[in-house]
Enzyme design. Sequence first.
Site, PDB file in Angstrom:
ATOM      1  N   GLU A  48       0.032   3.686   1.749  1.00 31.60           N
ATOM      2  CA  GLU A  48       0.061   4.129   3.152  1.00 31.60           C
ATOM      3  C   GLU A  48       1.447   3.894   3.761  1.00 31.60           C
ATOM      4  O   GLU A  48       1.814   4.535   4.744  1.00 31.60           O
ATOM      5  CB  GLU A  48      -0.986   3.376   3.977  1.00 31.60           C
ATOM      6  CG  GLU A  48      -2.390   3.907   3.832  1.00 31.60           C
ATOM      7  CD  GLU A  48      -2.605   5.239   4.529  1.00 31.60           C
ATOM      8  OE1 GLU A  48      -2.311   5.336   5.722  1.00 31.60           O
ATOM      9  OE2 GLU A  48      -3.079   6.173   3.876  1.00 31.60           O
ATOM     10  N   LYS A  57       1.624  -3.382   7.243  1.00 34.67           N
ATOM     11  CA  LYS A  57       1.792  -3.583   5.803  1.00 34.67           C
ATOM     12  C   LYS A  57       3.277  -3.474   5.424  1.00 34.67           C
ATOM     13  O   LYS A  57       3.777  -4.264   4.624  1.00 34.67           O
ATOM     14  CB  LYS A  57       0.968  -2.567   5.009  1.00 34.67           C
ATOM     15  CG  LYS A  57      -0.511  -2.903   4.944  1.00 34.67           C
ATOM     16  CD  LYS A  57      -0.763  -4.088   3.988  1.00 34.67           C
ATOM     17  CE  LYS A  57      -2.225  -4.350   3.739  1.00 34.67           C
ATOM     18  NZ  LYS A  57      -2.480  -5.478   2.838  1.00 34.67           N
ATOM     19  N   THR A  87       0.809  -1.230   0.000  1.00 37.86           N
ATOM     20  CA  THR A  87       0.000   0.000   0.000  1.00 37.86           C
ATOM     21  C   THR A  87       0.835   1.270   0.000  1.00 37.86           C
ATOM     22  O   THR A  87       1.921   1.315   0.592  1.00 37.86           O
ATOM     23  CB  THR A  87      -0.927   0.032   1.234  1.00 37.86           C
ATOM     24  OG1 THR A  87      -1.504   1.337   1.347  1.00 37.86           O
ATOM     25  CG2 THR A  87      -0.182  -0.247   2.518  1.00 37.86           C
ATOM     26  N   TYR A 122      -2.022   0.111  10.821  1.00 44.32           N
ATOM     27  CA  TYR A 122      -2.249  -0.585   9.540  1.00 44.32           C
ATOM     28  C   TYR A 122      -0.999  -0.506   8.660  1.00 44.32           C
ATOM     29  O   TYR A 122      -0.521  -1.528   8.149  1.00 44.32           O
ATOM     30  CB  TYR A 122      -3.446   0.070   8.829  1.00 44.32           C
ATOM     31  CG  TYR A 122      -3.578  -0.288   7.370  1.00 44.32           C
ATOM     32  CD1 TYR A 122      -4.125  -1.505   6.974  1.00 44.32           C
ATOM     33  CD2 TYR A 122      -3.159   0.601   6.371  1.00 44.32           C
ATOM     34  CE1 TYR A 122      -4.246  -1.830   5.621  1.00 44.32           C
ATOM     35  CE2 TYR A 122      -3.284   0.286   5.026  1.00 44.32           C
ATOM     36  CZ  TYR A 122      -3.822  -0.927   4.659  1.00 44.32           C
ATOM     37  OH  TYR A 122      -3.937  -1.252   3.326  1.00 44.32           O
TER      38      TYR A 122
HETATM   39  N1  GDD Z   1     -12.810   6.745   5.987  1.00 48.97           N
HETATM   40  C1  GDD Z   1     -12.989   8.089   6.166  1.00 48.97           C
HETATM   41  N2  GDD Z   1     -14.136   8.519   6.751  1.00 48.97           N
HETATM   42  N3  GDD Z   1     -12.019   8.922   5.778  1.00 48.97           N
HETATM   43  C2  GDD Z   1     -12.215  10.257   5.939  1.00 48.97           C
HETATM   44  C3  GDD Z   1     -13.385  10.766   6.512  1.00 48.97           C
HETATM   45  C4  GDD Z   1     -14.400   9.869   6.958  1.00 48.97           C
HETATM   46  O1  GDD Z   1     -15.436  10.234   7.475  1.00 48.97           O
HETATM   47  N4  GDD Z   1     -13.282  12.122   6.532  1.00 48.97           N
HETATM   48  C5  GDD Z   1     -12.105  12.427   6.002  1.00 48.97           C
HETATM   49  N5  GDD Z   1     -11.427  11.313   5.646  1.00 48.97           N
HETATM   50  C6  GDD Z   1     -10.087  11.263   5.053  1.00 48.97           C
HETATM   51  C7  GDD Z   1      -9.125  10.314   5.789  1.00 48.97           C
HETATM   52  O2  GDD Z   1      -8.621  10.935   6.969  1.00 48.97           O
HETATM   53  C8  GDD Z   1      -8.088  10.120   4.676  1.00 48.97           C
HETATM   54  O3  GDD Z   1      -7.189  11.216   4.677  1.00 48.97           O
HETATM   55  C9  GDD Z   1      -8.907  10.155   3.400  1.00 48.97           C
HETATM   56  O4  GDD Z   1     -10.176  10.724   3.740  1.00 48.97           O
HETATM   57  C10 GDD Z   1      -9.134   8.794   2.755  1.00 48.97           C
HETATM   58  O5  GDD Z   1      -9.583   7.900   3.747  1.00 48.97           O
HETATM   59  P1  GDD Z   1     -10.054   6.397   3.384  1.00 48.97           P
HETATM   60  O6  GDD Z   1     -11.035   6.421   2.290  1.00 48.97           O
HETATM   61  O7  GDD Z   1     -10.454   5.748   4.666  1.00 48.97           O
HETATM   62  O8  GDD Z   1      -8.750   5.730   2.762  1.00 48.97           O
HETATM   63  P2  GDD Z   1      -7.201   5.760   3.232  1.00 48.97           P
HETATM   64  O9  GDD Z   1      -6.484   6.698   2.324  1.00 48.97           O
HETATM   65  O10 GDD Z   1      -7.076   5.978   4.678  1.00 48.97           O
HETATM   66  O11 GDD Z   1      -6.752   4.248   2.938  1.00 48.97           O
HETATM   67  C11 GDD Z   1      -7.148   3.570   1.740  1.00 48.97           C
HETATM   68  O12 GDD Z   1      -6.128   3.623   0.773  1.00 48.97           O
HETATM   69  C12 GDD Z   1      -4.912   2.944   1.121  1.00 48.97           C
HETATM   70  C13 GDD Z   1      -3.941   3.124  -0.045  1.00 48.97           C
HETATM   71  O13 GDD Z   1      -3.387   4.401  -0.008  1.00 48.97           O
HETATM   72  C14 GDD Z   1      -7.475   2.125   2.145  1.00 48.97           C
HETATM   73  O14 GDD Z   1      -8.033   1.469   1.039  1.00 48.97           O
HETATM   74  C15 GDD Z   1      -6.215   1.384   2.557  1.00 48.97           C
HETATM   75  O15 GDD Z   1      -6.542   0.023   2.812  1.00 48.97           O
HETATM   76  C16 GDD Z   1      -5.207   1.478   1.421  1.00 48.97           C
HETATM   77  O16 GDD Z   1      -4.031   0.789   1.777  1.00 48.97           O
END
Ligand code: GDD
Length: 332
Positions: free
Chosen positions: A127, A155, A125, A151
Amino acid sequence: MNKALILGVTGQDGSYLSELLLDKGYIVDGLMRRSSVPTCYRLYNVISNPNFKIIEGDVSDTASIFRIIDDGQYDEVYNLAAMSHVGSSFFQPYAVAYIDYLGELNVLEAIRKYSPPNRHYFAGTSESFGSSINKDGFQNELTPFLPNSPYAVCKVAAEMMVRVYRESYGLWACYGILFNHESPRRGENFLTRKVTRYIGRLIASDFQLPEKLQLGNLNSFRDWGHAQDFVRAMWMMLQQDKPIDYVVGTNKTHSVKEFVERAFQYGGGLDYKEYIEINPEFIRPLEVPFLCADSSRIRLELGWKPEITFDELVDEMVSHDIKVALKEKDYN
Ligand code: GDD
């Protein structure tokens, strides 16, 4: 016929990868955890395909992984099984370690002991980069890892273990450093789907939804692509002559605010500011502020490139979720 095992088959990526491999003539076994609630709802296109089979097991259960990989003697093993929600990993750090790190160790050890000719893909990832960015503003295969969540730490450990098994024991194993990838099959607690589900329900309710959309940090940036494009990259990585780890992303970044704004606009020219509320509950203890891929290596060496644009992705998700919400309304 090539035979593949997909761990994490019931997730977004597992469902798209099953479809891709079956279209290519593979026999596909998918690992599924026992659950008291239905988890196969994303597999509607493959579940009755005679070349597709569900096997019960759990990536964190060493005995089941050893048995399945020994019995199966697969050509390709894809480990997509994970507790993949970054925010939740702060609340469940041990669960993430067992599933995301020790789970991958189970797979590597099973292949080493029982089926060494397997080609193996591990879902790494972006991340892993955390706060680390190249001077040019991108992240690529040379960017140091600086993970910012339980997480991402797990990873990174698993990614490093893939390299160690490859270099110590000659395993044909690699990992993809995949940036965010979304679709209408995305889980509903990830940012993109949370937003598009809300818009769907808002429109289906004729704008009578009592609650506002509760969000966290709007100022982080993500490189968002479509999961269908990304599972193609996973497959391409296993078709190369030797195992190489690649960055996979669109090379474009957008803020969370831009995503929200675009989605509300698509949902009938709505102004997102009227419908959202910032809730500290969704702000993470430590954030990854900026992700933008430089995926030039996989484009150059394997010829991969994304086919679905950011706007097409947002539009597909919003229109899908409007349809879903209207159907739910009819049903109720
Ligand atoms: N989930 C979520 N919910 N995220 C929010 C929210 C909310 O209410 N409000 C703001 N965010 C912001 C998070 O803080 C983050 O900066 C961004 O939106 C994206 O959050 P997510 O969609 O939860 O994805 P992620 O970037 O943390 O992780 C995803 O991508 C990774 C690859 O870069 C996941 O799919 C991981 O499993 C994956 O490894």
